[in-house]
Design a protein around this motif. Sequence first.
Motif: not given
Length: 320
Positions: A299-316
Motif C-alpha cells: 500500500a505504499i508504492m502503488g500510488r505515487g504522490r504529487a509534490l505540489g501539496p508537499a512543497r506548500r507544507r515544506l515551505d510553510a
Amino acid sequence: MSGDVRTVRAGRRTVEVHRADKVLFPGNGDGREKEYTKGDLVEYYRSAAPFMLPHLRGRPLMLERHPDGLDGPRFMQKNTPDNYPEWISRIEVPKEGGTVCHTVCDDSATLLHLADQASLTLHRWLSRVGRLDRPDRMVFDLDPPPVPEGPGGTPRDDFAAVREAAVLLGELLDELQLPSGLMTTGSRGLHVVVPLNGRHDFDEVREFARDVADTLAGAHPDRLTTAARKKQRGDRLYLDVGRNAYAQTAVAPLTVRALPGAPVATPITWDQLDDPDLTARRWTIADAVEQARTDPWAAIMGRGRALGPARRRLDALRTS
C-alpha cells in the motif's frame, strides 16, 4: 550441449546458465560469510523475480558485472551487448555525442539471463520508458559516518546514526504527507524511497529532495549534513539526494550487492527499524525472499504522490 551449460525455465522461455558452479562470492573460511556460486545467484533471482520485477519493469538499467566473481575485475555495463537475446527489452537513450542502449528487465527470463552474465547488482533509473525525464521515485540515501573501532582501529560504520536519521526523515515526510518505504542497501546504509506520480521533472524533484534534506540538517546540525565534500561532514551523517537526477541510478530493491556474503538490498517496514539486529547487510540471498514475502511496502508504492501539496507544507515549515 556442453557439460558446463544447463537450462532454467523462466515463464515461456528457457535460459541457458553457463558454468553454474563458478564461485562468485568466495567464503571466508570461518562460516561467517558463505560461499555462493553463479547457480546460487540464478536460483536467488528466480525466486525473487515475482517480488523484484515490479520495481524493474520499464526502467533502464546499469549492470554491475563480475564475470570472475568478487576476486576478479568489475565493470559497469550501460550498453546492451549485441549478443544478448533479441527478446530482451532495450531502450536507446540520447547522450552527448551519441546514444546508450540500456537493458530493461521486464520479465524473469531477462533477470536470469543477467544473472548468467554475472550481473550481480542491478542499478535502476528512477523513471520509466516513455517518460524518462519524469521520475516516479524519489530517493534519500542515508550514508553512515565512519567511527573509529578502538584506539587506532580501522573505521567502521555507525549504523545507529543511520537509524536515527531514518526516524527523523520519516517523521518529516509524514508531516509533509508523503508516504515512504524503507530499504536496507545491502552495503552501508538505508534508502528512503518516496513514490511520485511522474508529473514532475528531475530538476523539480531534486530541488524538493534537497530542500527536505536541508530542512532536516538545519534542525539537527550536530548530527546531519548535506555537505557534498567529505572533509566538511565531520562525524555527521550525510543526507544524499544526488540520485534524483536524469540518468542517475539507485540500487534496485532485492538486488544482490557485490560484497562478501552476497547481501541483498531489502525493503523493510518502518517498525523493523527497531530491530536491534538490523544492519545494512541484514539479509542475504539465503533469506531475502522470505522477507520479501511479507510485502513490507504494501500500500505504499502503488500510488505515487504529487509534490505540489508537499512543497506548500515544506515551505510553510521553513518559514515558520
